[in-house]
Design an enzyme around this catalytic site. Structure first.
Site, PDB file in Angstrom:
ATOM      1  N   THR B  23       0.817  -1.213   0.000  1.00  0.00           N
ATOM      2  CA  THR B  23       0.000   0.000   0.000  1.00  0.00           C
ATOM      3  C   THR B  23       0.854   1.267   0.000  1.00  0.00           C
ATOM      4  O   THR B  23       0.700   2.119  -0.859  1.00  0.00           O
ATOM      5  CB  THR B  23      -0.925   0.021   1.249  1.00  0.00           C
ATOM      6  OG1 THR B  23      -1.552  -1.266   1.361  1.00  0.00           O
ATOM      7  CG2 THR B  23      -1.984   1.090   1.141  1.00  0.00           C
ATOM      8  N   ASN B  24       1.764   1.342   0.959  1.00  0.00           N
ATOM      9  CA  ASN B  24       2.495   2.596   1.159  1.00  0.00           C
ATOM     10  C   ASN B  24       3.987   2.506   0.872  1.00  0.00           C
ATOM     11  O   ASN B  24       4.583   1.433   0.925  1.00  0.00           O
ATOM     12  CB  ASN B  24       2.322   3.073   2.612  1.00  0.00           C
ATOM     13  CG  ASN B  24       0.912   3.561   2.867  1.00  0.00           C
ATOM     14  OD1 ASN B  24       0.294   4.165   1.997  1.00  0.00           O
ATOM     15  ND2 ASN B  24       0.399   3.273   4.065  1.00  0.00           N
ATOM     16  N   ARG B  26       7.206   4.317   2.537  1.00  0.00           N
ATOM     17  CA  ARG B  26       7.548   5.125   3.695  1.00  0.00           C
ATOM     18  C   ARG B  26       9.048   5.317   3.788  1.00  0.00           C
ATOM     19  O   ARG B  26       9.828   4.419   3.443  1.00  0.00           O
ATOM     20  CB  ARG B  26       7.013   4.462   4.966  1.00  0.00           C
ATOM     21  CG  ARG B  26       5.483   4.320   4.912  1.00  0.00           C
ATOM     22  CD  ARG B  26       4.924   3.705   6.161  1.00  0.00           C
ATOM     23  NE  ARG B  26       5.595   2.462   6.484  1.00  0.00           N
ATOM     24  CZ  ARG B  26       5.693   1.981   7.701  1.00  0.00           C
ATOM     25  NH1 ARG B  26       5.177   2.649   8.715  1.00  0.00           N
ATOM     26  NH2 ARG B  26       6.299   0.835   7.912  1.00  0.00           N
ATOM     27  N   ASN B 122      14.274  -8.299   2.240  1.00  0.00           N
ATOM     28  CA  ASN B 122      12.852  -8.631   2.275  1.00  0.00           C
ATOM     29  C   ASN B 122      12.199  -8.048   3.536  1.00  0.00           C
ATOM     30  O   ASN B 122      12.810  -8.027   4.604  1.00  0.00           O
ATOM     31  CB  ASN B 122      12.772 -10.158   2.262  1.00  0.00           C
ATOM     32  CG  ASN B 122      11.409 -10.692   2.620  1.00  0.00           C
ATOM     33  OD1 ASN B 122      11.159 -10.967   3.781  1.00  0.00           O
ATOM     34  ND2 ASN B 122      10.544 -10.829   1.645  1.00  0.00           N
ATOM     35  N   ASP B 123      10.953  -7.590   3.417  1.00  0.00           N
ATOM     36  CA  ASP B 123      10.299  -6.924   4.557  1.00  0.00           C
ATOM     37  C   ASP B 123      10.138  -7.825   5.780  1.00  0.00           C
ATOM     38  O   ASP B 123      10.299  -7.373   6.921  1.00  0.00           O
ATOM     39  CB  ASP B 123       8.947  -6.300   4.144  1.00  0.00           C
ATOM     40  CG  ASP B 123       8.043  -7.261   3.406  1.00  0.00           C
ATOM     41  OD1 ASP B 123       8.390  -8.463   3.292  1.00  0.00           O
ATOM     42  OD2 ASP B 123       6.969  -6.823   2.940  1.00  0.00           O
ATOM     43  N   GLU B 172       9.377 -17.445   3.230  1.00  0.00           N
ATOM     44  CA  GLU B 172       8.221 -16.924   2.493  1.00  0.00           C
ATOM     45  C   GLU B 172       6.979 -17.488   3.187  1.00  0.00           C
ATOM     46  O   GLU B 172       6.204 -18.264   2.621  1.00  0.00           O
ATOM     47  CB  GLU B 172       8.295 -17.335   1.018  1.00  0.00           C
ATOM     48  CG  GLU B 172       9.208 -16.464   0.205  1.00  0.00           C
ATOM     49  CD  GLU B 172       8.652 -15.046   0.007  1.00  0.00           C
ATOM     50  OE1 GLU B 172       7.439 -14.839   0.174  1.00  0.00           O
ATOM     51  OE2 GLU B 172       9.462 -14.142  -0.308  1.00  0.00           O
ATOM     52  N   CYS B 185      -4.607 -17.676  -3.922  1.00  0.00           N
ATOM     53  CA  CYS B 185      -3.624 -16.763  -3.344  1.00  0.00           C
ATOM     54  C   CYS B 185      -2.986 -15.927  -4.445  1.00  0.00           C
ATOM     55  O   CYS B 185      -2.945 -16.348  -5.609  1.00  0.00           O
ATOM     56  CB  CYS B 185      -2.567 -17.575  -2.608  1.00  0.00           C
ATOM     57  SG  CYS B 185      -1.329 -16.554  -1.791  1.00  0.00           S
TER      58      CYS B 185
HETATM   59 CA   LIG Z   1      10.776 -13.372   4.377  1.00  0.00          CA
HETATM   60 ZN   LIG Z   2       0.420 -18.028  -1.772  1.00  0.00          ZN
END
Ligand SMILES: [Ca+2]
Ligand SMILES: [Zn+2]
Ligand SMILES: [Ca+2]
Ligand SMILES: [Zn+2]
Lengths: 328, 328
Positions: B23-24, B26, B122-123, B172, B185
């Site tokens: 979404t954002n 920052r 990765n976040d 993941e 998904c």
């Molecule tokens: Ca990860």
């Molecule tokens: Zn998935």
């Protein structure tokens, strides 16, 4: 000549390996090169006392044979179902596949009786160690082994070492769940891959079909004296039994989805399948990965083990690696 | 006095942190002690060009403010959705939550423009790094972070290090599947925990209920100008809406089962939940663990993060840890 003597010593170095499974208790003399010199199989007793007694008896007999075969036994490696603390040589807990098998100090009685160092490790972890020393895992930094036998076990190698986790409960891969509901599992939960795809799960389904007279198809017969098995289910499916085929498809999907979950968690470069059902599952697992894994995890190789006895070889590898690491 | 000077230098050391979410977009100036000195938020643009342009613009503005605030910026840390090669500073691949975001070299353009070292991660991994430096993960050898925001991400710390796996696809965690079928998904598969329990999944369900006039119950109102959200679904359930409650129960079960799968794979001692839905999920996840995890994995602690901005703090931690490791 000295170098010949050392070669000779190296060749005669060997391990006693013990494998405690849901069905059998096996002991083997295994050479440094991974050759199974001699192997002994008995039904795994149902009680703790009988089991320990039989282990000691089989190991003592094997020691006598080892002398005859000119094998110098350096130690005992034990592969067992259940969660293991390998530092202490203790089986912490086992599901009901092996009864009376929780909080069991295996190292002390065996080491005391045989006067040899003893290593104990989970059977899935042993299978991974076997692949690392003798099989497809040689030189692979990150790989996972999944064993489909009576139950389902596994081992994870990350950065060339087994992952044990904070309570020795890592790589309990049989109890990865692929359904919010799903069939009941021996662990008390539901929808575990073991409850869909293990030898025991398939045998249960084969028996159910057979009891309803839905298993046998043309060209197929069962030996009266042997219980119906997972292999009969596979044979029935191959001969065109649609119900057997549907059960096996679900089993393959469940195992495949469970393995994709492993890929999305630790992202190995290789998955090694072992156990009696390995070659059967190789292709369904590859197919599910191609359908359901993230693109970045698609490059994974899936192979069936070509080791004859991963649990025994892995149990031996602990002895062979640790003792020779100390000596030389 | 010299020691005061060093204290002063240490206090003014800071990082620019960038967080690229579904979404954002920052940007923040973050001090050595984890204080967010200043924060800037914009909608994350839908195209690659606009996104890079906005990142550079926001960072350049932040650099001006940093000088005003007496913050010495040591580098830029970037947290992004998608799979990342942190060695190269490249986003390898992202699901459609962030569009046009595959094979993107983030390091070069940002480093070239700002003349600062750049780290990309990765976040979910950033959230784990944040917990490790500033949160519940301090001093914990094996832990896992699961972030339930727009999507679901995560990071795994084993032996005090992030697990990246063989193709940077480890952790993941949003794409752990808990159903052979299940909802579609964003990754192309079905039954992933992200498709059951993410903010987007719950928002979709809230919208569906609202469209059928089944969302609002007594004591509840929606602001006309704001879209229906996951929080509205949670409010409806709390106010006695049985359909909302049932959807949230399934979501909690799915997330819980997914987390049990993580426990049975890497067996951490701590699970940290973060993201907007963390406090909501804390108790259902604990309940599912007590119902469905192996006894050996029951001792796990589950806590909600008390960090305000894990992704930003983790992005900053890469800068603060790496640059000061080099300097001192
Ligand atoms: Ca990860
Ligand atoms: Zn998935
Ligand atoms: Ca194991
Ligand atoms: Zn189970």
């Amino acid at each position: 000549c000295i170098s010949q003597d050392i070669d000779h010593i190296l060749e005669t170095q060997s391990a006693l390996a013990v494998d405690l499974g849901g069905t059998n208790l096996r002991v083997a003399i295994i050479s440094m090169k991974g050759k199974i010199v001699k192997k002994y199989t008995q039904a795994n007793p149902k009680t703790y006392e009988a089991r320990i007694e039989l282990i000691l008896k089989m190991c003592s007999e094997a020691m006598v044979d080892a002398v005859r075969c000119n094998c110098r036994v350096l130690g005992v490696g034990i592969s067992t179902g259940g969660r293991v603390n390998p530092q202490e040589g203790v089986v912490l807990h086992s599901t009901k596949l092996i009864q009376e098998w929780s909080s069991v100090d295996l190292r002390s009685p065996i080491s005391d009786t045989l006067h040899l160092p003893v290593w104990v490790e989970n059977d899935g972890n042993c299978a991974a160690l076997a692949e690392k020393k003798f099989g497809h895992g040689k030189g692979v930094e990150n790989f996972v082994t999944v064993i489909t036998g009576t139950g389902i076990g596994g081992g994870i190698v990350q950065h060339n070492e087994l992952i044990h986790g904070s309570t020795f409960c890592a790589a309990e891969l049989g109890h990865i769940m692929v359904s919010l509901e799903g069939p009941e599992c021996s662990c008390g939960s539901r929808g575990c891959i073991e409850s869909y795809a293990s030898g025991l799960a398939l045998q249960k389904e084969a028996k159910r079909l057979h009891d309803e007279d839905l298993l046998l198809v043309e060209g197929m017969s069962l030996k009266k004296e042997e219980p119906v098995s997972a292999i009969d289910l596979i044979n029935a499916a191959r001969l065109g039994n649609p119900k057997a085929d549907s059960i096996l498809r679900t089993a393959g999907t469940a195992l495949g989805v469970g393995i994709v979950n492993i890929l999305h968690t630790v992202n190995p470069s290789l998955v090694i399948l072992s156990g009696v059902l390995a070659s059967f599952y190789e292709s369904p697992v590859q197919q599910i990965i191609s359908q359901r894994a993230l693109s970045s995890a698609q490059g994974i190789r899936v192979v069936a083990s070509d080791l004859e006895d991963p649990a025994l070889l892995g149990a031996a590898s602990m002895v062979l690696d640790y003792t020779t690491r100390r000596i030389y």
